[in-house]
Design a protein around this motif. Structure first.
Motif, PDB file in Angstrom:
ATOM      1  N   ARG A  44       2.177  40.125 -16.230  1.00 31.25           N
ATOM      2  CA  ARG A  44       3.333  39.218 -16.222  1.00 31.25           C
ATOM      3  C   ARG A  44       3.005  37.918 -16.963  1.00 31.25           C
ATOM      4  NH1 ARG A  44       3.880  40.519 -10.432  1.00 31.25           N
ATOM      5  NH2 ARG A  44       5.450  42.153 -10.174  1.00 31.25           N
ATOM      6  N   LEU A  45       1.800  37.411 -16.756  1.00 29.14           N
ATOM      7  CA  LEU A  45       1.407  36.175 -17.448  1.00 29.14           C
ATOM      8  C   LEU A  45       1.347  36.384 -18.956  1.00 29.14           C
ATOM      9  CD1 LEU A  45      -1.429  34.907 -15.052  1.00 29.14           C
ATOM     10  CD2 LEU A  45       0.903  34.015 -15.258  1.00 29.14           C
ATOM     11  N   ILE A  46       0.889  37.555 -19.374  1.00 29.92           N
ATOM     12  CA  ILE A  46       0.846  37.855 -20.810  1.00 29.92           C
ATOM     13  C   ILE A  46       2.258  37.857 -21.386  1.00 29.92           C
ATOM     14  CG2 ILE A  46       0.328  39.655 -22.502  1.00 29.92           C
ATOM     15  CD1 ILE A  46      -2.037  40.463 -20.680  1.00 29.92           C
ATOM     16  N   SER A  47       3.190  38.515 -20.684  1.00 27.85           N
ATOM     17  CA  SER A  47       4.568  38.584 -21.174  1.00 27.85           C
ATOM     18  C   SER A  47       5.247  37.226 -21.170  1.00 27.85           C
ATOM     19  CB  SER A  47       5.370  39.576 -20.320  1.00 27.85           C
ATOM     20  OG  SER A  47       4.848  40.886 -20.445  1.00 27.85           O
ATOM     21  N   GLN A  48       4.846  36.362 -20.231  1.00 24.54           N
ATOM     22  CA  GLN A  48       5.433  35.021 -20.196  1.00 24.54           C
ATOM     23  C   GLN A  48       4.974  34.177 -21.378  1.00 24.54           C
ATOM     24  OE1 GLN A  48       4.494  33.344 -16.362  1.00 24.54           O
ATOM     25  NE2 GLN A  48       5.704  34.875 -15.243  1.00 24.54           N
ATOM     26  N   LYS A  49       3.702  34.309 -21.739  1.00 27.03           N
ATOM     27  CA  LYS A  49       3.198  33.523 -22.866  1.00 27.03           C
ATOM     28  C   LYS A  49       3.617  34.129 -24.199  1.00 27.03           C
ATOM     29  CE  LYS A  49      -0.927  31.695 -25.116  1.00 27.03           C
ATOM     30  NZ  LYS A  49      -2.395  31.501 -25.076  1.00 27.03           N
ATOM     31  N   HIS A  50       3.487  35.441 -24.310  1.00 28.01           N
ATOM     32  CA  HIS A  50       3.838  36.135 -25.551  1.00 28.01           C
ATOM     33  C   HIS A  50       5.106  36.948 -25.278  1.00 28.01           C
ATOM     34  CE1 HIS A  50      -0.133  35.061 -27.144  1.00 28.01           C
ATOM     35  NE2 HIS A  50      -0.640  35.482 -25.993  1.00 28.01           N
ATOM     36  N   LYS A  51       6.249  36.373 -25.560  1.00 27.87           N
ATOM     37  CA  LYS A  51       7.528  36.973 -25.179  1.00 27.87           C
ATOM     38  C   LYS A  51       7.744  38.342 -25.806  1.00 27.87           C
ATOM     39  CE  LYS A  51       8.751  33.196 -22.970  1.00 27.87           C
ATOM     40  NZ  LYS A  51       8.803  33.169 -21.492  1.00 27.87           N
ATOM     41  N   HIS A  52       7.123  38.591 -26.953  1.00 32.65           N
ATOM     42  CA  HIS A  52       7.374  39.842 -27.670  1.00 32.65           C
ATOM     43  C   HIS A  52       6.432  40.965 -27.242  1.00 32.65           C
ATOM     44  CE1 HIS A  52       3.957  38.119 -29.783  1.00 32.65           C
ATOM     45  NE2 HIS A  52       3.729  39.300 -30.332  1.00 32.65           N
ATOM     46  N   ILE A  53       5.486  40.687 -26.353  1.00 35.85           N
ATOM     47  CA  ILE A  53       4.513  41.700 -25.940  1.00 35.85           C
ATOM     48  C   ILE A  53       4.941  42.309 -24.609  1.00 35.85           C
ATOM     49  CG2 ILE A  53       2.122  42.124 -25.261  1.00 35.85           C
ATOM     50  CD1 ILE A  53       1.244  39.967 -27.170  1.00 35.85           C
ATOM     51  N   ASN A  54       5.069  43.625 -24.583  1.00 36.98           N
ATOM     52  CA  ASN A  54       5.403  44.338 -23.349  1.00 36.98           C
ATOM     53  C   ASN A  54       4.136  44.673 -22.576  1.00 36.98           C
ATOM     54  OD1 ASN A  54       7.735  45.288 -25.389  1.00 36.98           O
ATOM     55  ND2 ASN A  54       8.507  45.319 -23.298  1.00 36.98           N
ATOM     56  N   TRP A  55       4.279  44.757 -21.267  1.00 43.82           N
ATOM     57  CA  TRP A  55       3.192  45.242 -20.416  1.00 43.82           C
ATOM     58  C   TRP A  55       3.701  46.431 -19.612  1.00 43.82           C
ATOM     59  CZ3 TRP A  55       3.326  45.944 -15.147  1.00 43.82           C
ATOM     60  CH2 TRP A  55       2.129  46.365 -14.566  1.00 43.82           C
ATOM     61  N   SER A  56       2.830  47.411 -19.409  1.00 46.57           N
ATOM     62  CA  SER A  56       3.176  48.529 -18.527  1.00 46.57           C
ATOM     63  C   SER A  56       1.910  49.040 -17.859  1.00 46.57           C
ATOM     64  CB  SER A  56       3.858  49.659 -19.306  1.00 46.57           C
ATOM     65  OG  SER A  56       2.935  50.328 -20.141  1.00 46.57           O
ATOM     66  N   PRO A  57       2.039  49.614 -16.664  1.00 44.92           N
ATOM     67  CA  PRO A  57       0.871  50.202 -16.005  1.00 44.92           C
ATOM     68  C   PRO A  57       0.488  51.513 -16.675  1.00 44.92           C
ATOM     69  CG  PRO A  57       2.831  50.617 -14.707  1.00 44.92           C
ATOM     70  CD  PRO A  57       3.257  49.738 -15.846  1.00 44.92           C
ATOM     71  N   CYS A  58      -0.729  51.932 -16.435  1.00 45.04           N
ATOM     72  CA  CYS A  58      -1.242  53.173 -17.019  1.00 45.04           C
ATOM     73  C   CYS A  58      -0.492  54.376 -16.440  1.00 45.04           C
ATOM     74  CB  CYS A  58      -2.735  53.290 -16.734  1.00 45.04           C
ATOM     75  SG  CYS A  58      -3.462  54.855 -17.242  1.00 45.04           S
ATOM     76  N   ALA A  59       0.135  55.165 -17.312  1.00 46.98           N
ATOM     77  CA  ALA A  59       0.902  56.324 -16.857  1.00 46.98           C
ATOM     78  C   ALA A  59      -0.007  57.375 -16.228  1.00 46.98           C
ATOM     79  CB  ALA A  59       1.676  56.925 -18.027  1.00 46.98           C
ATOM     80  N   ALA A  60      -1.201  57.553 -16.789  1.00 48.28           N
ATOM     81  CA  ALA A  60      -2.129  58.544 -16.231  1.00 48.28           C
ATOM     82  C   ALA A  60      -2.553  58.142 -14.821  1.00 48.28           C
ATOM     83  CB  ALA A  60      -3.350  58.688 -17.136  1.00 48.28           C
ATOM     84  N   HIS A  61      -2.762  56.847 -14.607  1.00 46.92           N
ATOM     85  CA  HIS A  61      -3.143  56.375 -13.272  1.00 46.92           C
ATOM     86  C   HIS A  61      -2.004  56.579 -12.282  1.00 46.92           C
ATOM     87  CE1 HIS A  61      -4.341  52.952 -10.393  1.00 46.92           C
ATOM     88  NE2 HIS A  61      -5.159  53.960 -10.191  1.00 46.92           N
ATOM     89  N   CYS A  62      -0.766  56.312 -12.716  1.00 43.18           N
ATOM     90  CA  CYS A  62       0.384  56.532 -11.834  1.00 43.18           C
ATOM     91  C   CYS A  62       0.517  58.004 -11.456  1.00 43.18           C
ATOM     92  CB  CYS A  62       1.664  56.048 -12.511  1.00 43.18           C
ATOM     93  SG  CYS A  62       1.820  54.249 -12.613  1.00 43.18           S
ATOM     94  N   LEU A  63       0.322  58.889 -12.425  1.00 41.47           N
ATOM     95  CA  LEU A  63       0.386  60.318 -12.125  1.00 41.47           C
ATOM     96  C   LEU A  63      -0.738  60.719 -11.179  1.00 41.47           C
ATOM     97  CD1 LEU A  63       1.239  61.751 -15.658  1.00 41.47           C
ATOM     98  CD2 LEU A  63       2.745  61.654 -13.676  1.00 41.47           C
ATOM     99  N   ASN A  64      -1.902  60.111 -11.370  1.00 40.57           N
ATOM    100  CA  ASN A  64      -3.020  60.398 -10.478  1.00 40.57           C
ATOM    101  C   ASN A  64      -2.689  59.988  -9.043  1.00 40.57           C
ATOM    102  OD1 ASN A  64      -5.628  61.539 -10.455  1.00 40.57           O
ATOM    103  ND2 ASN A  64      -6.541  59.520 -10.210  1.00 40.57           N
ATOM    104  N   LEU A  65      -1.977  58.873  -8.887  1.00 36.72           N
ATOM    105  CA  LEU A  65      -1.573  58.430  -7.556  1.00 36.72           C
ATOM    106  C   LEU A  65      -0.498  59.342  -6.961  1.00 36.72           C
ATOM    107  CD1 LEU A  65      -1.495  54.557  -8.058  1.00 36.72           C
ATOM    108  CD2 LEU A  65      -3.285  55.955  -7.016  1.00 36.72           C
ATOM    109  N   ILE A  66       0.324  59.943  -7.818  1.00 32.19           N
ATOM    110  CA  ILE A  66       1.294  60.927  -7.328  1.00 32.19           C
ATOM    111  C   ILE A  66       0.560  62.139  -6.770  1.00 32.19           C
ATOM    112  CG2 ILE A  66       3.089  62.553  -8.045  1.00 32.19           C
ATOM    113  CD1 ILE A  66       4.085  60.414  -9.998  1.00 32.19           C
TER     114      ILE A  66
END
Length: 503
Positions: A74-96
């Motif tokens: 969130r801090l990265i996106s606040q400073k650099h408005k054009h940069i998206n952040w997302s969690p690791c999809a593989a990690h999310c699937l692993n948690l599923i």
């Protein structure tokens, strides 16, 4: 992308890598053992890498799902408005996988399966008898951190069903002392229980769509961002098909997947990548007109398009309605043959503003698995014989090895832009087991390469945070499966994530 790791000297290391269409490049590793592991320090480390690469060259930051990484994103996106952040999809699937593994009847099945593997591998004579069987391969056993390994083991165990039943009914076993042992008798009763094998096969088919999607998002060779949104839908569809669309049976599993997707993984960049992917835009059955998808596209345009927002939105109509260069028959027929970003390079010239945005989005990775694979490089260099390597020296060795491997792969391997097989995600007859063995490292050769031109990483800085204590961190026949009685799930399922906070 970035992720944390603890080496065999209990040092907290954070790896930073950069993903681009040419592959993943290792940037640096930071020793965060003696600093406070909070979002502010993590943000400072990520920000230094972003400044080194140049903010205008950064499209997207991927980390794991730990709270401090989420806050740093969130801090990265606040400073650099054009940069998206997302969690690791593989990690999310692993948690599923982890969540589904906690369901009572699945957990009970896994415990019963473990008794069989323990029975086999704790008796050398029995294992020797099995190894003499034609076509025998070792039964995979669960690893400590990868929850998907549990379900891979169930698949492997089911493949050995006839070998195991042949063992416990053989004269060799019946006449041996093992047949009199109580624990062996328990294992024998499990092996001869048809209900157990039926449930194993159901779980294998149940997890197969998730395994296929995990394979897609875990791939370094091809950008996977354009397939995450559709992939999560097809995973749920595949599970519904398995249970013949009986809501009472499929809902416990699809609800877990939906909660993780809606409240943890799904971001605007996933929606935009889905809308911009010609495979799905020109599919008759798509979700491109759903408000949340359109909203995600608009969010990304607002973030990333610094000049020409109106022109970009006008060009969306050309792409959607197949006008201009998008109307060519070749553009339509090649949408499932070319990688989405490559398709835009060839056919998007009628919409230059949208073309630039689409190439940026569709050339992104959806996971930070490259960081995890980099841990294995650290472990293979930092062995017991070399456990006094200082961090900077270790960092330099990994930098040379990892990037040298990237260079060799680029020059020696022909790159084939074949499309990701998203269409088969909802099929339940797929399983993947990686049999590749890691090559031995010639550390002396690496050290000789350390200070060659272009091999020095950026300087290490202090300050970091890392969530090292991660969240515990053949064709399969479907006919004849008794899915109606599998697990006896309740008709009304209360999701364990009903109070999960929205990200």
């Amino acid at each position: 992308m970035g992720d944390g790791w603890t080496d065999n000297r209990q040092r907290t290391l954070i790896n930073f890598l950069v993903y681009c269409p040419e592959g993943i490049s290792f940037v640096k590793s930071v020793d965060a053992s003696d600093i406070v592991k909070d979002a502010t320090n993590l943000f400072q480390l990520f920000d230094e890498v972003i400044e080194w690469v140049s903010p205008l060259n950064v499209v997207h930051v991927v980390t794991d799902n730990a709270t401090n990484y989420v806050a740093a994103g969130r801090l990265i996106s606040q400073k650099h408005k054009h940069i998206n952040w997302s969690p690791c999809a593989a990690h999310c699937l692993n948690l599923i996988f982890k969540d589904i593994g906690k369901i009572d009847h699945v957990a009970k099945l896994v415990r019963r399966a473990s008794k069989v593997t323990i029975f086999v591998y704790n008796h050398v004579a029995l294992l020797s008898w099995l190894r003499k069987r034609e076509g025998w391969t070792e039964i995979l056993r669960p690893g400590a951190t990868r929850f998907a390994t549990t379900f891979i083991t169930l698949k492997s165990l089911h493949d050995h069903k006839h070998d195991l039943q042949a063992l416990v009914t053989s004269k060799f076993f019946v006449d041996s002392r093992y047949s009199k042992d109580y624990k062996s008798q328990v294992a024998v009763s499990i092996i001869l229980d048809n209900r157990f094998w039926n449930d194993c096969l159901i779980v294998v088919n149940l997890m197969s769509p998730l395994m296929r999607l995990l394979r897609i998002v875990d791939c370094d060779e091809r950008p996977s961002m354009g397939y995450v949104y559709e992939g999560m839908y097809r995973v749920r569809l595949g599970i519904k098909k398995l249970f013949n669309y009986n809501e009472r049976l499929y809902k416990p599993y699809t609800e877990i997947i939906k909660q993780r997707w809606d409240q943890q993984l799904k971001k605007s960049i996933h929606s935009a990548a889905y809308w911009l992917n010609p495979c799905f835009q020109y599919d008759q059955e798509n979700f491109c007109n759903k408000p949340n998808v359109i909203g995600g596209v608009m969010d990304v345009i607002d973030q990333k398009v610094l000049k020409g927002k109106i022109e970009t939105m006008n060009e969306m109509r050309l792409f959607r309605d197949r006008l201009g260069s998008f109307g060519r028959d070749l553009a339509y027929s090649s949408r499932e043959v070319l990688q989405p970003d490559e398709w835009w390079r060839l056919h998007g010239y009628s919409a230059p503003h949208l073309q630039k945005l689409a190439i940026q989005i569709l050339s992104q990775t959806a996971s930070s698995s490259g960081c995890e694979r980099n841990w294995s490089v650290f472990e293979r260099i930092h062995t017991k014989r070399r456990n006094r390597l200082e961090h900077q020296r270790l960092n330099d060795l990994v930098y040379v090895y990892y990037n040298l491997r990237l260079k060799n792969r680029f020059y020696n391997k022909k790159r084939i832009y074949d499309p990701i097989d998203y269409a088969c995600i909802d099929e339940t007859n797929f399983w993947v087991v990686d049999d590749d063995q890691a090559a031995e490292l010639d550390v002396e050769e690496l050290e000789n390469l350390l200070y060659e031109e272009g091999s020095i990483p950026i300087n290490e800085v202090e300050g970091s945070s890392s969530h090292i204590d991660d969240e515990d961190g053949g064709d399969m026949a479907r006919e004849g499966l008794d899915v109606e009685n599998f697990g006896f799930p309740n008709a009304h399922f209360q999701s364990p994530y009903s109070n999960f906070p929205n990200e």
